[in-house]
Design an enzyme around this catalytic site. Sequence first.
Site, PDB file in Angstrom:
ATOM      1  N   CYS A   5      48.966  38.833  40.244  1.00  0.00           N
ATOM      2  CA  CYS A   5      47.541  39.021  40.528  1.00  0.00           C
ATOM      3  C   CYS A   5      47.196  38.781  42.008  1.00  0.00           C
ATOM      4  O   CYS A   5      47.585  39.559  42.858  1.00  0.00           O
ATOM      5  CB  CYS A   5      46.706  38.132  39.610  1.00  0.00           C
ATOM      6  SG  CYS A   5      44.997  38.722  39.421  1.00  0.00           S
ATOM      7  N   LYS A  41      33.996  42.257  38.914  1.00  0.00           N
ATOM      8  CA  LYS A  41      35.300  41.778  38.474  1.00  0.00           C
ATOM      9  C   LYS A  41      35.863  42.691  37.391  1.00  0.00           C
ATOM     10  O   LYS A  41      35.161  43.094  36.472  1.00  0.00           O
ATOM     11  CB  LYS A  41      35.168  40.352  37.935  1.00  0.00           C
ATOM     12  CG  LYS A  41      36.487  39.672  37.629  1.00  0.00           C
ATOM     13  CD  LYS A  41      36.235  38.232  37.184  1.00  0.00           C
ATOM     14  CE  LYS A  41      37.519  37.469  36.982  1.00  0.00           C
ATOM     15  NZ  LYS A  41      37.268  36.062  36.565  1.00  0.00           N
ATOM     16  N   SER A  66      42.262  40.258  35.235  1.00  0.00           N
ATOM     17  CA  SER A  66      41.158  39.388  35.623  1.00  0.00           C
ATOM     18  C   SER A  66      41.177  39.268  37.137  1.00  0.00           C
ATOM     19  O   SER A  66      41.746  38.334  37.699  1.00  0.00           O
ATOM     20  CB  SER A  66      41.315  38.010  34.964  1.00  0.00           C
ATOM     21  OG  SER A  66      40.279  37.140  35.351  1.00  0.00           O
ATOM     22  N   HIS A 109      47.827  39.568  34.016  1.00  0.00           N
ATOM     23  CA  HIS A 109      48.239  38.259  33.508  1.00  0.00           C
ATOM     24  C   HIS A 109      48.859  38.371  32.118  1.00  0.00           C
ATOM     25  O   HIS A 109      48.253  37.950  31.126  1.00  0.00           O
ATOM     26  CB  HIS A 109      47.033  37.321  33.461  1.00  0.00           C
ATOM     27  CG  HIS A 109      46.501  36.947  34.795  1.00  0.00           C
ATOM     28  ND1 HIS A 109      47.080  35.975  35.589  1.00  0.00           N
ATOM     29  CD2 HIS A 109      45.441  37.423  35.503  1.00  0.00           C
ATOM     30  CE1 HIS A 109      46.400  35.858  36.722  1.00  0.00           C
ATOM     31  NE2 HIS A 109      45.402  36.718  36.691  1.00  0.00           N
ATOM     32  N   GLU A 134      50.921  36.562  30.912  1.00  0.00           N
ATOM     33  CA  GLU A 134      51.174  35.205  30.418  1.00  0.00           C
ATOM     34  C   GLU A 134      49.958  34.585  29.723  1.00  0.00           C
ATOM     35  O   GLU A 134      50.074  33.549  29.049  1.00  0.00           O
ATOM     36  CB  GLU A 134      51.607  34.286  31.568  1.00  0.00           C
ATOM     37  CG  GLU A 134      50.503  33.804  32.492  1.00  0.00           C
ATOM     38  CD  GLU A 134      50.049  34.815  33.537  1.00  0.00           C
ATOM     39  OE1 GLU A 134      49.157  34.477  34.341  1.00  0.00           O
ATOM     40  OE2 GLU A 134      50.587  35.944  33.546  1.00  0.00           O
ATOM     41  N   ARG A 161      33.263  30.188  32.207  1.00  0.00           N
ATOM     42  CA  ARG A 161      33.205  29.547  33.527  1.00  0.00           C
ATOM     43  C   ARG A 161      32.330  30.348  34.481  1.00  0.00           C
ATOM     44  O   ARG A 161      31.482  29.796  35.193  1.00  0.00           O
ATOM     45  CB  ARG A 161      34.616  29.415  34.101  1.00  0.00           C
ATOM     46  CG  ARG A 161      34.696  28.823  35.517  1.00  0.00           C
ATOM     47  CD  ARG A 161      36.029  29.161  36.150  1.00  0.00           C
ATOM     48  NE  ARG A 161      36.175  30.596  36.369  1.00  0.00           N
ATOM     49  CZ  ARG A 161      37.334  31.207  36.614  1.00  0.00           C
ATOM     50  NH1 ARG A 161      38.453  30.509  36.645  1.00  0.00           N
ATOM     51  NH2 ARG A 161      37.376  32.517  36.825  1.00  0.00           N
TER      52      ARG A 161
END
Length: 303
Positions: A142, A163, A192, A235, A237, A249
């Site tokens: 990323c 985003k 992300s 991502h 993972e 968040r």
Amino acid sequence: MPIRIPDDLPASSILKSENIFTMSESRASHQNIRPLRVLILNLMPKKIETETQLMRLLSNTPLQVDIELLRVDARASRNTPQKHLDKFYGDFERIKEKKWDGFIITGAPLGTIPFEDVYYWEKFTEIVEWSKHNVTSTLFLCWSAQAALKIFYDLEKVTRDDKLSGIFAHQTHHHQHPLVRGFDDEFWAPLSRYAEFNSDEIKKHTDLAVFADAPEAGVYLAASPDCKQVYITGHPEYDAHTLNSEYIRDLEEDLEPILPVNYYPNDDKNEKPRATWRSHGNLLYSNWLNYCVYQVTPYDLSV
């Protein structure tokens, strides 16, 4: 075969509860095997969560892997206990004289910040340059993928207004290449990021092979011709809940985030999301570890 991690690292008990084969340092010391040495530079705020996610993927091969955790500096963290950092994370000065089979550099929540304003940019650049001559293969995730493209190819940072968050369908290219061996023609992966990875620009200005991309998201997976540098712009993972945690968040920080696409059932944020990318994530890390690291790394790293 297992990954070898410190006996009391929090990830150890989590992975054992999932029936993932880990081996304590004390037990592994009695085995006459040359394990792969993999370094992880963890730039994510919730370091325990990220290190667990990465170790889960690294454990899914027949190879024994020694993990060492690295931090970019000794600054205190708001999201990780200082005791954990001091005990399990080393500084670059301590490891830079060694050679490594593999190196993973994580993403970081720095998508809207210019590189020159990142407080550890100079040290990060030093580490990335060092990796070219001291690591068999480095995996950039990323934000670090975007940063490495700037360092290696002088590709300017391109930032989206909104985003890119959610689960995106990607198309696989060059199926015969070992890095994507076993991939479906189309697979899902979490993204992300604010970073833009334009396929045409990367093909035009670098020597990278693009192994997977998406029309609305650009390049997802690319690598140098020798696979010494591998770039993942998402991502794989991530756990099922990670995008949800990031979304909450961002809401709390009044960033007015867009609802992650293809993530919540029926696009209802009150519904529990399900992971649809685990098989892809495991296969990608297994291929990288096997074909880009194990098959080409020297037995004696000092040579």
